[in-house]
Design an enzyme around this catalytic site. Sequence first.
Site, PDB file in Angstrom:
ATOM      1  N   LYS A 176      -3.392 -11.929   3.323  1.00 50.72           N
ATOM      2  CA  LYS A 176      -2.410 -10.756   3.794  1.00 50.72           C
ATOM      3  C   LYS A 176      -1.672 -11.253   4.781  1.00 50.72           C
ATOM      4  O   LYS A 176      -0.293 -10.774   4.674  1.00 50.72           O
ATOM      5  CB  LYS A 176      -3.252  -9.644   3.875  1.00 50.72           C
ATOM      6  CG  LYS A 176      -3.552  -8.600   2.720  1.00 50.72           C
ATOM      7  CD  LYS A 176      -3.937  -7.261   3.222  1.00 50.72           C
ATOM      8  CE  LYS A 176      -4.597  -6.720   1.765  1.00 50.72           C
ATOM      9  NZ  LYS A 176      -4.893  -5.255   2.282  1.00 50.72           N
ATOM     10  N   GLU A 182      -8.257  -2.060   2.346  1.00 46.01           N
ATOM     11  CA  GLU A 182      -7.535  -1.739   3.884  1.00 46.01           C
ATOM     12  C   GLU A 182      -5.945  -1.538   3.304  1.00 46.01           C
ATOM     13  O   GLU A 182      -5.258  -2.506   2.650  1.00 46.01           O
ATOM     14  CB  GLU A 182      -7.706  -2.565   4.747  1.00 46.01           C
ATOM     15  CG  GLU A 182      -6.992  -2.241   6.036  1.00 46.01           C
ATOM     16  CD  GLU A 182      -7.219  -3.177   7.288  1.00 46.01           C
ATOM     17  OE1 GLU A 182      -6.590  -3.137   8.348  1.00 46.01           O
ATOM     18  OE2 GLU A 182      -7.804  -4.386   6.984  1.00 46.01           O
ATOM     19  N   ARG A 224     -14.646 -15.304  -3.323  1.00 47.34           N
ATOM     20  CA  ARG A 224     -13.443 -14.930  -3.527  1.00 47.34           C
ATOM     21  C   ARG A 224     -12.674 -15.602  -4.515  1.00 47.34           C
ATOM     22  O   ARG A 224     -12.878 -16.916  -4.544  1.00 47.34           O
ATOM     23  CB  ARG A 224     -12.572 -14.645  -2.112  1.00 47.34           C
ATOM     24  CG  ARG A 224     -12.555 -16.011  -1.330  1.00 47.34           C
ATOM     25  CD  ARG A 224     -11.667 -15.930   0.196  1.00 47.34           C
ATOM     26  NE  ARG A 224     -10.537 -15.142  -0.097  1.00 47.34           N
ATOM     27  CZ  ARG A 224      -9.774 -14.822   0.897  1.00 47.34           C
ATOM     28  NH1 ARG A 224     -10.469 -14.786   2.135  1.00 47.34           N
ATOM     29  NH2 ARG A 224      -8.560 -14.205   0.932  1.00 47.34           N
TER      30      ARG A 224
END
Length: 556
Positions: free
Chosen positions: A271, A35, A261
């Site tokens: 983020k 994104e 992850r």
Amino acid sequence: MSEAEARPSNFIRQIIDKDLADGTHTSVHTRFPPEPNGYLHIGHAKSICLNFGIAQDYQGQCNLRFDDTNPEKEDIEYVESIKNDVHWLGFEWAGEICYSSNYFDKLYGFAIELINKGLAYVEELSPEQIREYRGTLKEPGKHSPYRERSVEENLELFEKMRSGGFEEGKACLRAKIDMASPFMVMRDPVLYRVRFADHHQTGDKWCIYPMYDFTHCISDALEGITHSICTLEFQDNRRLYDWVLENITIDCRPRQYEFSRLNLEYTVMSKRKLNQLVTDKLVSGWDDPRMPTISGLRRRGFTAASIREFCKRIGVTKQENMIEFGSLESCIRDDLNDNAPRAMAVLDPVKIVIENFDAGKVENLSVANHPNKPEMGTREVPFTREVWIEREDFREEANKKYKRLVLGKEVRLRGSYVIKAERVEKDAEGNITTIFCSYDADTLGKNPEDGRKVKGVIHWVSAEKGLSAEIRLYDRLFTVPNPAAADDFTAVINPESLVIKQGVVEPSLAEAKPEAGYQFERTGYFCVDNKESTESKLVFNRTVGLRDTWAKISAS
């Protein structure tokens, strides 16, 4: 990339091997779908290496696709930075760059199809009411009063959404699945919401935007993705991924697979938190060398090869764990130890005057660029009457364990002569300002002829010919291994994560290129800052020390 970097084994590759062997697929097509709402970090590098690496090793394809369904948080700056990061890491995407926004017309058509099948409806509950109606992990949700609208009414209202007839938050499109599902994601998830925001690709064409879970699976199918690889937090979302594809008219049916992850000590990977560091000016920007972003690591001096090697070493599993920061540092240390030329720099200078060396004389000494790689050649280092050494490399008195310069004793200057400290000069506060020495002219490249043993070797830089440089000593951004667990992660920022020194470097470094890595003798690995270093102002960033000092701190 070399063959040695390729072909690690993991459970995803085993699935692919089976799919190819039994004919489920005849080729492999993956994608990396960031994104564009921030810069990529080291966790994304793991996903990049996995997706692009698989495509590379299986002679397949990997798309770079921007998941650009949230225009309020996205920016073309992030698009460009992501493209640069993927290229820098050494990968090429298949064909043209893809954008989820490329498919907005088709996504709208699939939403119409779900409405026509009685599988989607326009919701007019507020976002707060939607959350309330959704229930909890222990209690089922309840049906919206708008859930049983007719197909015709839903089509009319959805068109009203598209044409701007609803304010933001006043209407959305939801899938009609199961409000009693044990999986929250299946309790009539939102598929479209109203947003009056210009999009960096589509401008003001749309005022409704599809949600990630609706967009992602359809984008995979439209692109012919065979293996859709994501992190474990999307494990439950796989049910919605499959439901959408099962209920629309589309030929390709990709499968989703999840892996753990990357969690790295002394960093934050959110983020939102990284953005807070930037917006609150707690760091200098997304590419601050203390940030775990790919651009930050690059600016600090990490090489693409070292990051690929790190991703290879940590592997791909379904098990969540916290990786030691030292593992990342080990990869760059190994790389630079082999490949970085050596140079001399003094970070905390004190002057030496060699009284029996002629004033004004400059002797150019030939010094090896790497002690173990003669093929890397040599460089000329000017030797003069006055030189700088590190302040910590001199003591007036010391025990036998101290192997540097001591008053009345000898030490060798790296690649140069043996010198002896004769006397010192101090300022009014008692600080040493100058060390007066003599040198043995017969000791260049050899030991003293009378059998004197000189054990210590220190680095130095000519006072007349050396270049002033700003030396930035970067360290871990946080003082605790898991800052995300702190009540306020900004409260555990390391106050010594950046220490700036005004030092001096040997003149050969005037030719150093941005991001070029060097081992400063006895000090650590450094690179030329790729943003602020200029001909008139040299700036070097410390990439990593020669040894892992944090391991000693942790053990003490």
